[in-house]
Structures are given as C-alpha cells and as structure tokens.
Enzyme design. Structure first.
Site, PDB file in Angstrom:
ATOM      1  N   ARG A 124     -31.120 178.867 -41.941  1.00 32.58           N
ATOM      2  CA  ARG A 124     -32.433 178.123 -41.633  1.00 32.58           C
ATOM      3  C   ARG A 124     -33.393 178.967 -42.531  1.00 32.58           C
ATOM      4  NH1 ARG A 124     -32.120 180.324 -36.586  1.00 32.58           N
ATOM      5  NH2 ARG A 124     -31.945 178.274 -35.447  1.00 32.58           N
ATOM      6  N   LYS A 146     -37.365 170.275 -54.664  1.00 32.47           N
ATOM      7  CA  LYS A 146     -36.704 169.143 -53.920  1.00 32.47           C
ATOM      8  C   LYS A 146     -35.612 168.906 -54.200  1.00 32.47           C
ATOM      9  CE  LYS A 146     -38.385 164.643 -54.601  1.00 32.47           C
ATOM     10  NZ  LYS A 146     -39.828 163.845 -55.193  1.00 32.47           N
ATOM     11  N   GLU A 188     -36.974 161.628 -70.015  1.00 31.87           N
ATOM     12  CA  GLU A 188     -38.026 162.193 -69.207  1.00 31.87           C
ATOM     13  C   GLU A 188     -38.781 162.997 -69.542  1.00 31.87           C
ATOM     14  OE1 GLU A 188     -37.946 161.278 -65.711  1.00 31.87           O
ATOM     15  OE2 GLU A 188     -35.973 160.708 -64.557  1.00 31.87           O
ATOM     16  N   LYS A 227     -44.116 169.517 -65.797  1.00 31.31           N
ATOM     17  CA  LYS A 227     -43.578 169.078 -64.683  1.00 31.31           C
ATOM     18  C   LYS A 227     -44.618 170.145 -63.789  1.00 31.31           C
ATOM     19  CE  LYS A 227     -40.700 168.090 -61.256  1.00 31.31           C
ATOM     20  NZ  LYS A 227     -38.988 167.597 -60.504  1.00 31.31           N
ATOM     21  N   GLU A 237     -46.476 167.073 -52.401  1.00 36.13           N
ATOM     22  CA  GLU A 237     -45.598 165.236 -52.587  1.00 36.13           C
ATOM     23  C   GLU A 237     -47.163 164.924 -52.088  1.00 36.13           C
ATOM     24  OE1 GLU A 237     -41.809 163.815 -52.530  1.00 36.13           O
ATOM     25  OE2 GLU A 237     -42.405 163.574 -54.498  1.00 36.13           O
ATOM     26  N   ARG A 241     -48.923 163.712 -57.322  1.00 38.53           N
ATOM     27  CA  ARG A 241     -46.990 163.966 -57.426  1.00 38.53           C
ATOM     28  C   ARG A 241     -46.361 162.717 -58.376  1.00 38.53           C
ATOM     29  NH1 ARG A 241     -44.065 169.264 -55.111  1.00 38.53           N
ATOM     30  NH2 ARG A 241     -41.786 168.419 -56.097  1.00 38.53           N
ATOM     31  N   ASN A 245     -43.459 159.463 -61.097  1.00 36.72           N
ATOM     32  CA  ASN A 245     -42.844 158.292 -61.006  1.00 36.72           C
ATOM     33  C   ASN A 245     -42.528 157.358 -61.819  1.00 36.72           C
ATOM     34  OD1 ASN A 245     -41.234 158.614 -58.462  1.00 36.72           O
ATOM     35  ND2 ASN A 245     -42.133 158.923 -57.433  1.00 36.72           N
ATOM     36  N   HIS A 248     -40.003 154.614 -62.091  1.00 33.35           N
ATOM     37  CA  HIS A 248     -39.638 155.561 -61.742  1.00 33.35           C
ATOM     38  C   HIS A 248     -39.247 153.791 -61.083  1.00 33.35           C
ATOM     39  CE1 HIS A 248     -38.858 158.977 -63.168  1.00 33.35           C
ATOM     40  NE2 HIS A 248     -37.599 158.931 -62.628  1.00 33.35           N
ATOM     41  N   HIS A 252     -35.048 152.884 -60.110  1.00 28.36           N
ATOM     42  CA  HIS A 252     -34.983 152.387 -59.174  1.00 28.36           C
ATOM     43  C   HIS A 252     -33.930 151.539 -58.886  1.00 28.36           C
ATOM     44  CE1 HIS A 252     -36.804 156.588 -58.045  1.00 28.36           C
ATOM     45  NE2 HIS A 252     -36.014 157.017 -58.385  1.00 28.36           N
ATOM     46  N   HIS A 265     -29.087 157.676 -64.777  1.00 27.56           N
ATOM     47  CA  HIS A 265     -30.771 157.729 -64.097  1.00 27.56           C
ATOM     48  C   HIS A 265     -31.585 157.268 -65.507  1.00 27.56           C
ATOM     49  CE1 HIS A 265     -34.231 158.577 -62.605  1.00 27.56           C
ATOM     50  NE2 HIS A 265     -34.018 159.793 -62.456  1.00 27.56           N
TER      51      HIS A 265
HETATM   52  N1  LIG Z   1     -35.030 167.186 -57.258  1.00 26.32           N
HETATM   53  C1  LIG Z   1     -35.508 166.602 -57.842  1.00 26.32           C
HETATM   54  O1  LIG Z   1     -36.772 166.546 -58.427  1.00 26.32           O
HETATM   55  C2  LIG Z   1     -34.842 165.731 -59.182  1.00 26.32           C
HETATM   56  C3  LIG Z   1     -35.672 165.307 -60.113  1.00 26.32           C
HETATM   57  C4  LIG Z   1     -34.718 163.943 -60.966  1.00 26.32           C
HETATM   58  C5  LIG Z   1     -33.553 164.143 -60.597  1.00 26.32           C
HETATM   59  N2  LIG Z   1     -32.460 164.533 -59.731  1.00 26.32           N
HETATM   60  C6  LIG Z   1     -31.451 164.527 -59.150  1.00 26.32           C
HETATM   61  O2  LIG Z   1     -31.397 165.016 -60.320  1.00 26.32           O
HETATM   62  C7  LIG Z   1     -29.505 164.400 -60.334  1.00 26.32           C
HETATM   63  C8  LIG Z   1     -28.743 164.094 -62.134  1.00 26.32           C
HETATM   64  O3  LIG Z   1     -29.019 165.112 -62.212  1.00 26.32           O
HETATM   65  P1  LIG Z   1     -27.934 165.158 -64.007  1.00 26.32           P
HETATM   66  O4  LIG Z   1     -28.815 163.580 -64.844  1.00 26.32           O
HETATM   67  O5  LIG Z   1     -28.004 166.292 -64.563  1.00 26.32           O
HETATM   68  O6  LIG Z   1     -26.460 164.669 -63.555  1.00 26.32           O
HETATM   69  P2  LIG Z   1     -25.363 165.623 -62.768  1.00 26.32           P
HETATM   70  O7  LIG Z   1     -26.262 167.142 -62.925  1.00 26.32           O
HETATM   71  O8  LIG Z   1     -24.427 164.994 -62.305  1.00 26.32           O
HETATM   72  O9  LIG Z   1     -25.184 166.068 -64.975  1.00 26.32           O
HETATM   73  C9  LIG Z   1     -24.291 164.720 -65.524  1.00 26.32           C
HETATM   74  C10 LIG Z   1     -22.612 164.718 -66.011  1.00 26.32           C
HETATM   75  O10 LIG Z   1     -22.882 165.797 -67.505  1.00 26.32           O
HETATM   76  C11 LIG Z   1     -22.240 167.513 -66.877  1.00 26.32           C
HETATM   77  N3  LIG Z   1     -22.301 167.935 -67.613  1.00 26.32           N
HETATM   78  C12 LIG Z   1     -23.808 169.880 -67.306  1.00 26.32           C
HETATM   79  N4  LIG Z   1     -24.555 170.227 -67.613  1.00 26.32           N
HETATM   80  C13 LIG Z   1     -22.970 170.302 -68.460  1.00 26.32           C
HETATM   81  C14 LIG Z   1     -23.331 170.731 -70.234  1.00 26.32           C
HETATM   82  N5  LIG Z   1     -24.086 172.032 -70.352  1.00 26.32           N
HETATM   83  N6  LIG Z   1     -21.992 170.381 -71.163  1.00 26.32           N
HETATM   84  C15 LIG Z   1     -21.751 169.286 -70.897  1.00 26.32           C
HETATM   85  N7  LIG Z   1     -21.582 168.527 -69.320  1.00 26.32           N
HETATM   86  C16 LIG Z   1     -22.360 168.792 -68.837  1.00 26.32           C
HETATM   87  C17 LIG Z   1     -21.965 167.046 -65.227  1.00 26.32           C
HETATM   88  O11 LIG Z   1     -20.343 167.668 -65.373  1.00 26.32           O
HETATM   89  C18 LIG Z   1     -21.684 165.245 -64.759  1.00 26.32           C
HETATM   90  O12 LIG Z   1     -20.887 165.186 -65.562  1.00 26.32           O
HETATM   91  C19 LIG Z   1     -29.473 162.874 -59.577  1.00 26.32           C
HETATM   92  O13 LIG Z   1     -28.738 163.645 -58.087  1.00 26.32           O
HETATM   93  C20 LIG Z   1     -30.686 163.240 -59.101  1.00 26.32           C
HETATM   94  O14 LIG Z   1     -31.588 162.410 -58.228  1.00 26.32           O
HETATM   95  C21 LIG Z   1     -33.406 165.542 -58.898  1.00 26.32           C
HETATM   96 ZN   LIG Z   2     -36.525 160.533 -63.024  1.00 23.35          ZN
END
Ligand SMILES: NC(=O)c1ccc[n+]([C@@H]2O[C@H](COP(=O)([O-])OP(=O)(O)OC[C@H]3O[C@@H](n4cnc5c(N)ncnc54)[C@H](O)[C@@H]3O)[C@@H](O)[C@H]2O)c1
Ligand SMILES: [Zn+2]
Length: 364
Positions: A124, A146, A188, A227, A237, A241, A245, A248, A252, A265
C-alpha cells in the site's frame, strides 16, 4: 572535472514534500539521502543499458543501506506493463521488502513511471526516490507524482499519484543520451518556456545549438522549477495543471495514429505545438510570437511528419480526455507566458488540420 553546482527545489504537495537536487554533478547530493536509506532495505530499479553506462552511480546509496536489491526491466516503453510490475512486486516480497523499505528508480521516464507505480502499490505504498537519466524525465516525468503503466487498450491507463521523497537529476548523466532523446526532452523544455517562463525561453533561444550538443544544468533547473510551480498550484490535477498539456492534444493523437513508432513523444509534441500555435493565431495570438516559436522549433531539425489519415486523427482527437460536449478543449497561447483553454468545434479544427498536414511549418 569542476565541482558540482546543485540547484535545490522543494515541491510541496498534499502527501508532504519532494526535495529536488538538480545540476552538473547533482549525484553528490545522494549524500543527503543516507539517513533516508540507513538501516533499511533498498530496491534499485534500472535497465540493462543504464547499468552498462552508469552502473556505479548509485553505489554510495547502496553502501548506506542495510541491504540493497537490484530490480531490472527492459529499456523503453515496453517496461511499463502490469506483468513487469507484478514480477517486481514478487521479487520485492521474496527479498523481504517491508513497509519501511525504500525504492530508487534509475532511468528515463518509463522507469520513473513504472517505479513510482510499483512503490505506490507495494504494501500500500513505500517511499521512493527518482534519479532520472533522460532530459525528459529530469524536466517532466520524474516530477509531480504521476505514476503509471500502459494497457494494450491505452497508454498510462492505470496509475496513481505517488510523489517521490527525492528527485536527484544529474545533468552529467545526459552526456550519453542520444541526440534524438535530447531533442525530444528539449521540446518539453520549449513547451514550458513558451507558456510559463520567458527567461527560460530567452536562455533556450540563445543556447539551443549548444544545448543539442550538451544539456546545461540551468536550463534543466529552470524547466523543473516551472513544472514544480504548476504542480504546486494544482497538486491533484484539476484544471490548471492542464497547461502542461500544451502541444499534447494533437501530439498524443499523432503518437497513437503512428502506433507509437516513427516519432518519439517529444517529436510528436513538437508537431502538436506547431498545430496549437496555428490554432492560437486564429484566436488572436500575435503573428510575431507564433513565428518566433515556430522558428525555435524548426531549429530542432525534427524528423519529417509521416503521412497520416486525417479521419483517423480526428477520431483519436475526439477520444482525448479533455473532450467535452462543447467540443475539444485546447491549451492555446494568448501570448508568451499566457496559456489559455479554448473549446473549438470540430469543423474549425478539421480545416486547420488539413492545412497543417500539408505543411506543418507554414501558416502559423
Ligand atoms: N509521469 C509523468 O508526469 C510523465 C510526464 C512525461 C512523460 N512520462 C512518461 O515518460 C516516458 C518517456 O520517458 P523517456 O523519454 O525518458 O523514455 P525512456 O525511459 O524510454 O528512455 C528513452 C531511452 O533512453 C535510454 N536512456 C535513458 N537514460 C539514458 C542515458 N543517460 N544515456 C543513454 N541512454 C539512456 C533508455 O534506455 C531508453 O532507451 C513515457 O512512458 C511517458 O508516458 C511521464
Ligand atoms: Zn510530454
């Protein structure tokens, strides 16, 4: 190597507070987490690539814990599944995890989303820290609580709000990040700069070419602070917030229409921003502002937008979470630093979308 320069931020939220340390060498701040892990079991969630590239980075934390247990998931979006979460919970129980155990994520947004979710549900809810390793995670995903996983039926469809106690973002970790990932994160940053922080916009405009080569800590700290300000104003949210978006809504839809392939993305969001600028122009945004932001996005040298079916995009847009009876509510720009919510009917949007798909960079 010069001494670390660490920016400190505190994010107050309904569950308490998150402490953020951001900068060139910010991993030195792991020292501050020693009392947080001392005498406890520490779970470290990472991926094979991060282990290979930066495996020893969390060693000071491992050394400070009573015992540390490694958890691993595949690199990329495929990690964000219920199957992975279930396996990790099993491993944590078998290892002897307790309510007061700690979890640290070490990876991009996929690892931070999954790790936050795993920590939020395990017994939990246990406390956790984020050590984001992509630009996108340092400025966005790891901040704000999130968390979630994907279902076949949709991305981020299951999750919960669970804020980390700590976010440690070391920009030195970004040196190994491929250019396309840096660019995706920079979109972003541009989004937040244009809609929330004009000083940050000036910094990005002046330094974009350098930033594509090496991410600079003040820019990450500036975007993270933007942020944090939004999350603080609207922790659970509600409406406010949703300014995050910006870009987005179409972003999306583009990702979904392309089956989450072809565009990252951030790249999809960049096209979403261009479309939002175009709609904003029709609602009174001065041309000089739209052109200025468009020119900044152009400098990112985005991959071209693949051919898309407009009918499919419109269907996806109508499924957007922000769709209401009045039509889809868009986050548009009234002026720099002034995002606004505008409901537009489908006819208007369809017309603009046709022109946009023909050439996303003209007519803004
Ligand atoms: N929770 C939130 O508020 C929020 C906001 C925006 C995005 N997200 C989520 O984030 C995700 C995308 O995140 P991302 O773009 O970081 O993608 P990711 O985590 O898939 O990383 C992208 C790639 O970079 C590689 N990588 C990571 N760190 C590295 C480093 N230091 N050197 C070399 N390679 C490295 C990873 O192995 C991966 O292949 C999505 O799932 C999205 O939904 C969440
Ligand atoms: Zn985004």
């Amino acid at each position: 190597m010069h001494p670390p320069i660490v920016h400190r931020l505190t994010l107050e939220h309904p569950q308490g507070r998150s402490e953020l340390r951001i900068g060139d060498g910010a991993l030195a701040a792991l020292e501050e987490l020693v009392p947080w892990v001392a005498g406890r079991m520490l779970f470290v969630l990472s991926t094979p690539r991060l282990d290979r590239l930066h495996g020893g980075a969390l060693d000071p934390l491992r050394a400070a814990a009573r015992q540390s247990v490694e958890l691993s998931v595949e690199d990329g979006e495929g990690a964000k599944t219920l199957a992975h979460a279930g396996r990790l919970w099993q491993e944590m129980v078998v290892a002897g995890g307790k309510r007061d155990s700690r979890l640290v994520t070490f990876g991009g947004g996929t690892v931070s989303d999954l790790g936050g979710f795993v920590a939020g549900c395990f017994l939990r809810g246990i406390s956790y820290a984020q050590v984001p390793t992509t630009l996108l995670a340092q400025v966005d995903a790891a901040i704000g609580g999130k968390t979630g996983i994907d279902l076949v039926a949709g991305k981020n469809t299951v999750g919960l709000f669970h804020h980390p106690d700590w976010v440690i973002s070391d920009t030195r970790l970004l040196a190994t990040l491929p250019l396309a990932e840096r660019r995706s994160g920079l979109v972003e940053v541009v989004k937040m700069a244009v809609s929330l922080d004009l000083d940050l916009l000036l910094e990005v405009e002046a330094g974009l070419d350098r930033l594509l080569a090496a991410i600079l800590a003040p820019v990450v700290a500036g975007a993270a602070a933007a942020k944090c300000a939004v999350v603080t104003a609207d922790p659970s949210e509600g409406d406010h917030r949703r300014v995050l978006n910006f870009g987005h809504t179409l972003g999306h839809a583009l990702e979904a229409a392309l089956g989450f392939r072809h565009l990252r993305h951030g790249e999809a969001v960049a096209y979403g921003l261009l479309f939002a600028l175009r709609l904003s122009r029709r609602c009174g945004l001065p041309a000089t502002v739209a052109v200025r932001v468009r020119d900044l996005l152009r400098r990112l040298d985005l991959p071209p937008l693949p051919a898309l079916d407009i009918g499919e995009l419109l269907r996806l847009l109508q499924r957007d979470k922000k769709a209401t009876e009045a039509g889809l509510v868009w986050v548009l720009l009234g002026d720099l630093g002034r995002p606004e919510f505008v409901a537009l009917d489908l006819g208007q949007v369809t017309q603009e979308l046709e022109r946009f798909l023909a050439d996303p960079f003209v007519d803004v």
